[in-house]
Write a protein that holds these residues in place. Structure first.
Motif, PDB file in Angstrom:
ATOM      1  N   ASP A   1      -8.709  -7.775  -7.891  1.00  0.00           N
ATOM      2  CA  ASP A   1      -8.358  -7.340  -6.526  1.00  0.00           C
ATOM      3  C   ASP A   1      -8.744  -8.413  -5.507  1.00  0.00           C
ATOM      4  O   ASP A   1      -7.999  -8.687  -4.565  1.00  0.00           O
TER       5      ASP A   1
ATOM      6  N   GLN B   1      -8.936   4.618  -3.479  1.00  0.00           N
ATOM      7  CA  GLN B   1      -7.971   5.077  -2.465  1.00  0.00           C
ATOM      8  C   GLN B   1      -6.527   4.734  -2.845  1.00  0.00           C
ATOM      9  O   GLN B   1      -5.587   5.311  -2.308  1.00  0.00           O
ATOM     10  N   ARG B   2      -6.377   3.759  -3.728  1.00  0.00           N
ATOM     11  CA  ARG B   2      -5.024   3.382  -4.183  1.00  0.00           C
ATOM     12  C   ARG B   2      -4.610   4.186  -5.413  1.00  0.00           C
ATOM     13  O   ARG B   2      -3.509   4.018  -5.923  1.00  0.00           O
TER      14      ARG B   2
ATOM     15  N   ARG C   1     -12.109  -5.145  -9.920  1.00  0.00           N
ATOM     16  CA  ARG C   1     -12.480  -5.618  -8.576  1.00  0.00           C
ATOM     17  C   ARG C   1     -12.307  -7.139  -8.455  1.00  0.00           C
ATOM     18  O   ARG C   1     -11.915  -7.646  -7.416  1.00  0.00           O
TER      19      ARG C   1
ATOM     20  N   ARG D   1     -14.503 -10.604  -1.877  1.00  0.00           N
ATOM     21  CA  ARG D   1     -13.960  -9.377  -1.301  1.00  0.00           C
ATOM     22  C   ARG D   1     -13.895  -9.484   0.199  1.00  0.00           C
ATOM     23  O   ARG D   1     -14.838  -9.912   0.819  1.00  0.00           O
TER      24      ARG D   1
ATOM     25  N   GLU E   1       0.810  -1.227   0.000  1.00  0.00           N
ATOM     26  CA  GLU E   1       0.000   0.000   0.000  1.00  0.00           C
ATOM     27  C   GLU E   1       0.843   1.276   0.000  1.00  0.00           C
ATOM     28  O   GLU E   1       0.521   2.256   0.688  1.00  0.00           O
TER      29      GLU E   1
ATOM     30  N   ASP F   1      -9.966   0.002  -6.158  1.00  0.00           N
ATOM     31  CA  ASP F   1     -10.102   0.861  -4.982  1.00  0.00           C
ATOM     32  C   ASP F   1      -9.513   2.244  -5.282  1.00  0.00           C
ATOM     33  O   ASP F   1      -8.292   2.380  -5.422  1.00  0.00           O
TER      34      ASP F   1
END
Lengths: 193, 144
Positions: free
Chosen positions: B50, B18-19, B47, A193, A147, B16
């Motif tokens: 991911d 946010q990435r 997605r 997910r 991240e 995402d």
């Protein structure tokens, strides 16, 4: 304005030989850098060796750490990556025999069905990641799993953000192809997910 | 943001937002809120991958490894100021030794040569005797 490095205070406490600070650093950083080494190397034992060596460098540097240069976490990523690169280079000089057993990252003790399924999915993904070219794997591990921001990941790899994006796109495309080829096109829709 | 740009970024950074690069997030969100069908499909595809990436889980660190690493902190000596700059200091030392050698060489050579008088070493502006002689000889030659 420059961001404050969240690890600097802890480093100073380690420099003052506070045992609690040592434990805090281990619990704060070990999972993160072990994950990095494990996913780059695909080998649990080698990842542990890299983690231990990285911590020796933390202990040596803690008292002299100067804030304002690199962020500590970025420096640590660079240390781990360099150690991983050395090992990957040595592997290429001495390739593994086909029948030589690798060190599995997931233990194989008997488990309930759900756990078995999760383990199988994890192993599929681990194999897909391991099949990527080194630079593509490194890009996706730094950006997705660790991240890091695109700027941090690109800086660690000594490339531009555009080059990082190109590596990431190719990595994701190759992962899709690998998973579709080895587990069928449906495998891409089965993840949860 | 164009749907093509959206697809390029989703292809690199995943589903995402946010990435994604901070500067691109607002425009990407705007495209999704406007209900751009192509972008929504692209996001769905990203997605799925991911989810598969997330399925790669690692076991937490082994407690024995945690203990070994914590114990190694006690046995490791921190890098001292001098060892940190050891490489730099050694190169400075080499240069210093080199300069000292050159200085010694110059001194030895200068001591072994015979001393010359000050008038030989540095001609004086008041010493015009030789010049007069040369001019006189030249004048005699030209007269002949």
């Amino acid at each position: 304005m420059k961001e404050i490095d969240p690890d600097v205070e802890l480093l100073a406490r380690i420099g003052n030989k506070e045992p609690a600070a040592v434990n805090e650093m281990v619990s704060r950083k070990l999972p993160r850098l072990l994950a990095l080494a494990s996913r780059i190397l695909g080998d649990a034992d080698e990842a542990k060796d890299v983690a231990q060596e990285s911590f020796l460098r933390i202990w040596r540097q803690a008292a002299n750490w100067r804030s304002g240069e690199a962020r500590f976490d970025t420096w640590l990523h660079r240390v781990v990556l360099n150690l991983c690169h050395d090992r990957l280079r040595k592997r290429k000089e001495r390739p593994l025999e086909d029948d030589e057993p690798g060190n599995e990252l997931v233990d194989s003790a008997p488990r309930p069905d759900e756990e078995l399924e999760a383990t199988a999915r994890s192993e599929q993904m681990a194999a897909a990641l391991a099949a990527l070219p080194d630079r593509q794997r490194e890009a996706i591990v730094l950006q997705y799993y660790q991240e890091l921001s695109n700027i941090e990941a690109a800086a660690l790899m000594n490339i531009s953000v555009d080059a990082l994006e190109s590596l990431l796109s190719r990595a994701r495309r190759n992962l899709r192809s690998y998973l579709a080829e080895t587990h069928g096109p449906d495998s891409l829709g089965r993840g949860r997910r | 943001m164009t749907p093509e740009r959206f697809a390029y970024l989703a292809d690199a950074y995943g589903a995402d937002l946010q990435r994604w690069p901070v500067a691109e997030r607002g425009a990407a969100l705007g495209l999704l809120e406007r209900g751009d069908v192509t972008s929504l499909q692209v996001l769905q595809q990203a997605r799925q991958l991911d989810s598969l990436l997330d399925s790669y889980q690692l076991a937490p660190p082994d407690p024995a490894l945690v203990r070994r690493i914590a114990a190694s902190a006690v046995m490791t000596k921190p890098v001292s100021f001098w060892s940190r700059y050891a490489d730099w200091l050694s190169s400075v030392g080499f240069v210093g030794v080199g300069l000292a050698g050159i200085a010694t060489g110059i001194l030895v050579v200068s001591l072994s040569l015979p001393l010359s008088t000050a008038s030989e070493a540095l001609p004086s502006v008041f010493d015009q005797g030789d010049a007069d002689i040369v001019f006189t000889v030249n004048a005699e030659e030209s007269e002949q």
